[in-house]
Scaffold this motif. Structure first.
Motif, PDB file in Angstrom:
ATOM      1  N   GLU A   1      -2.788  -2.122 -17.617  1.00  0.00           N
ATOM      2  CA  GLU A   1      -2.298  -1.953 -15.946  1.00  0.00           C
ATOM      3  C   GLU A   1      -0.953  -2.413 -15.774  1.00  0.00           C
ATOM      4  OE1 GLU A   1      -4.345  -0.950 -13.522  1.00  0.00           O
ATOM      5  OE2 GLU A   1      -5.891  -0.627 -14.791  1.00  0.00           O
ATOM      6  N   GLN A   2      -0.325  -1.755 -14.998  1.00  0.00           N
ATOM      7  CA  GLN A   2       1.242  -2.129 -14.993  1.00  0.00           C
ATOM      8  C   GLN A   2       1.383  -2.189 -13.547  1.00  0.00           C
ATOM      9  OE1 GLN A   2       3.675   0.586 -17.864  1.00  0.00           O
ATOM     10  NE2 GLN A   2       1.449   1.186 -18.161  1.00  0.00           N
ATOM     11  N   PRO A   3       0.697  -3.142 -12.685  1.00  0.00           N
ATOM     12  CA  PRO A   3       0.752  -2.971 -11.102  1.00  0.00           C
ATOM     13  C   PRO A   3       2.267  -3.097 -10.500  1.00  0.00           C
ATOM     14  CG  PRO A   3      -0.134  -5.281 -12.073  1.00  0.00           C
ATOM     15  CD  PRO A   3       0.140  -4.438 -13.219  1.00  0.00           C
ATOM     16  N   THR A   4       3.292  -3.769 -11.296  1.00  0.00           N
ATOM     17  CA  THR A   4       4.510  -3.852 -10.697  1.00  0.00           C
ATOM     18  C   THR A   4       5.524  -2.778 -11.147  1.00  0.00           C
ATOM     19  OG1 THR A   4       5.087  -5.304 -12.361  1.00  0.00           O
ATOM     20  CG2 THR A   4       4.112  -6.325 -10.428  1.00  0.00           C
ATOM     21  N   ALA A   5       5.014  -1.960 -11.775  1.00  0.00           N
ATOM     22  CA  ALA A   5       5.842  -0.968 -12.501  1.00  0.00           C
ATOM     23  C   ALA A   5       6.098   0.002 -11.191  1.00  0.00           C
ATOM     24  CB  ALA A   5       5.258  -0.210 -13.491  1.00  0.00           C
ATOM     25  N   ILE A   6       7.528   0.489 -11.027  1.00  0.00           N
ATOM     26  CA  ILE A   6       7.826   1.322 -10.047  1.00  0.00           C
ATOM     27  C   ILE A   6       8.124   2.663 -10.233  1.00  0.00           C
ATOM     28  CG2 ILE A   6       9.739   1.858  -8.121  1.00  0.00           C
ATOM     29  CD1 ILE A   6      10.118  -1.305  -8.241  1.00  0.00           C
ATOM     30  N   PRO A   7       7.418   3.801  -9.992  1.00  0.00           N
ATOM     31  CA  PRO A   7       7.578   5.056 -10.330  1.00  0.00           C
ATOM     32  C   PRO A   7       9.194   5.538 -10.138  1.00  0.00           C
ATOM     33  CG  PRO A   7       5.416   5.178  -9.471  1.00  0.00           C
ATOM     34  CD  PRO A   7       6.247   3.701  -9.082  1.00  0.00           C
ATOM     35  N   LEU A   8       9.648   6.161 -10.916  1.00  0.00           N
ATOM     36  CA  LEU A   8      11.235   6.747 -10.388  1.00  0.00           C
ATOM     37  C   LEU A   8      11.025   8.098 -10.194  1.00  0.00           C
ATOM     38  CD1 LEU A   8      13.274   5.047 -13.305  1.00  0.00           C
ATOM     39  CD2 LEU A   8      12.784   4.184 -11.178  1.00  0.00           C
ATOM     40  N   ASP A   9      11.943   8.565  -9.530  1.00  0.00           N
ATOM     41  CA  ASP A   9      11.950   9.704  -8.908  1.00  0.00           C
ATOM     42  C   ASP A   9      12.377  10.949  -9.855  1.00  0.00           C
ATOM     43  OD1 ASP A   9      14.422   9.523  -8.873  1.00  0.00           O
ATOM     44  OD2 ASP A   9      14.882   9.684  -6.852  1.00  0.00           O
ATOM     45  N   THR A  10      12.176  10.856 -11.216  1.00  0.00           N
ATOM     46  CA  THR A  10      12.714  11.964 -12.233  1.00  0.00           C
ATOM     47  C   THR A  10      11.630  12.827 -12.323  1.00  0.00           C
ATOM     48  OG1 THR A  10      12.268  10.194 -13.908  1.00  0.00           O
ATOM     49  CG2 THR A  10      14.899  10.721 -12.782  1.00  0.00           C
ATOM     50  N   GLY A  11      10.574  12.501 -11.986  1.00  0.00           N
ATOM     51  CA  GLY A  11       9.475  13.674 -12.241  1.00  0.00           C
ATOM     52  C   GLY A  11       8.853  13.418 -13.355  1.00  0.00           C
TER      53      GLY A  11
END
Length: 292
Positions: A22-32
């Motif tokens: 689980e990576q609850p603090t990971a923020i997806p980046l907008d590079t697709g």
């Protein structure tokens, strides 16, 4: 299997699949999502550390310092792994936690990777081939790698943009964000600087990456470099990067350790290469980016 990376305390270098954490603090980046990447992200354990592979979606995980110690500086942390895997503990999370303890906001960049076989035996075989002396292609300069690393550079740029967009909430000075990379992550760090555009790192750290000569920009940021002389990949490649920075009259600090091999990162080893992190913190503190 790739014994070059094996830390002194680890006796088992087998790749053992584990559940993707689980990576609850990971923020997806907008590079697709990486094009033509059908295999799902998976993780494994080796040398007592966790590695990710087949990363299709880039993320950024923050490690923020105690506000009482925060210096306002930040670092994007790029783990290594030959652009096929990422050393998430040894060259990612552990580095970020240690930086945060010295007042520096750290952000682990899980950048997109080249695809590897879904099955562990085939993956292990492909990694052994990549790291064999006979299979390795000639080293290319960071400038030559810019096109090859376009997706990863885009991820790094998005990481800088994300930190700057949340700088107030994270108590970060947008003008004091640097980048540190390990091995392939060091290649990405240098390529991000040389690509120009809008990343604009305030400082750079190249930890056991190639030291090929480059043409740094006139305003190139301060550079910190650490390498072991017995590194089987980059220990005999010359000091062109250091000489390039010095020729451009830009600040550079270089630590060449007698022993340490490749991939030492935060592993506790008996060699003096373990001292790279303390030297890095001292360098950051000298510039006002970290507290001791």
């Amino acid at each position: 299997m790739v014994a070059w990376a094996m830390p002194a305390h680890a006796q088992d270098d087998r790749m053992t699949p584990i559940a993707t954490p689980e990576q609850p603090t990971a923020i997806p980046l907008d590079t697709g999502v990486l094009p033509n990447a059908p295999v799902s992200e998976s993780w494994y354990r080796q040398y007592g550390s966790r590695f990710a592979r087949n990363v299709r979606q880039a993320t950024l995980t923050p490690f923020l310092p105690d506000p009482a110690r925060a210096t306002g500086a930040a670092v994007i942390v790029a783990p290594g792994g030959g652009f096929r895997t990422l050393s998430m503990d040894n060259e990612g999370y552990e580095v970020a936690r240690a930086l945060a303890a010295h007042g520096v906001a750290a952000f682990v960049l899980k950048y997109r990777l080249n695809q590897t076989p879904a099955g562990m035996p085939a993956f292990a075989k492909s990694m052994a081939a990549m790291f064999s002396a006979t299979a390795r292609p000639p080293q290319r300069t960071p400038e030559q790698q810019l096109a090859d690393l376009a997706p990863q550079i885009a991820d790094a740029r998005a990481a800088f943009a994300t930190v700057r967009s949340r700088a107030e909430a994270w108590r970060v000075d947008p003008a004091r964000i640097g980048m540190i990379g390990f091995s392939a992550g060091a290649m990405l760090t240098m390529a991000t600087e040389l690509a120009g555009q809008d990343a604009r790192p305030a400082f750079l750290a190249d930890i056991y990456g190639p030291l090929s000569p480059v043409s740094p920009p006139a305003d190139a940021p301060p550079l910190f470099v650490a390498l072991a002389a017995d590194d089987p990949f980059f220990g005999s490649g010359g000091l062109g990067l250091i000489e390039s920075w010095r020729a451009a009259k830009r600040p550079v600090e270089f630590h060449l350790f007698e022993q340490g091999g490749h991939g030492f990162g935060m592993y506790p080893k008996s060699t003096t290469s373990t001292g790279w992190f303390n030297a890095f913190i001292a360098w950051l503190a000298m510039h006002g980016w970290a507290s001791r």
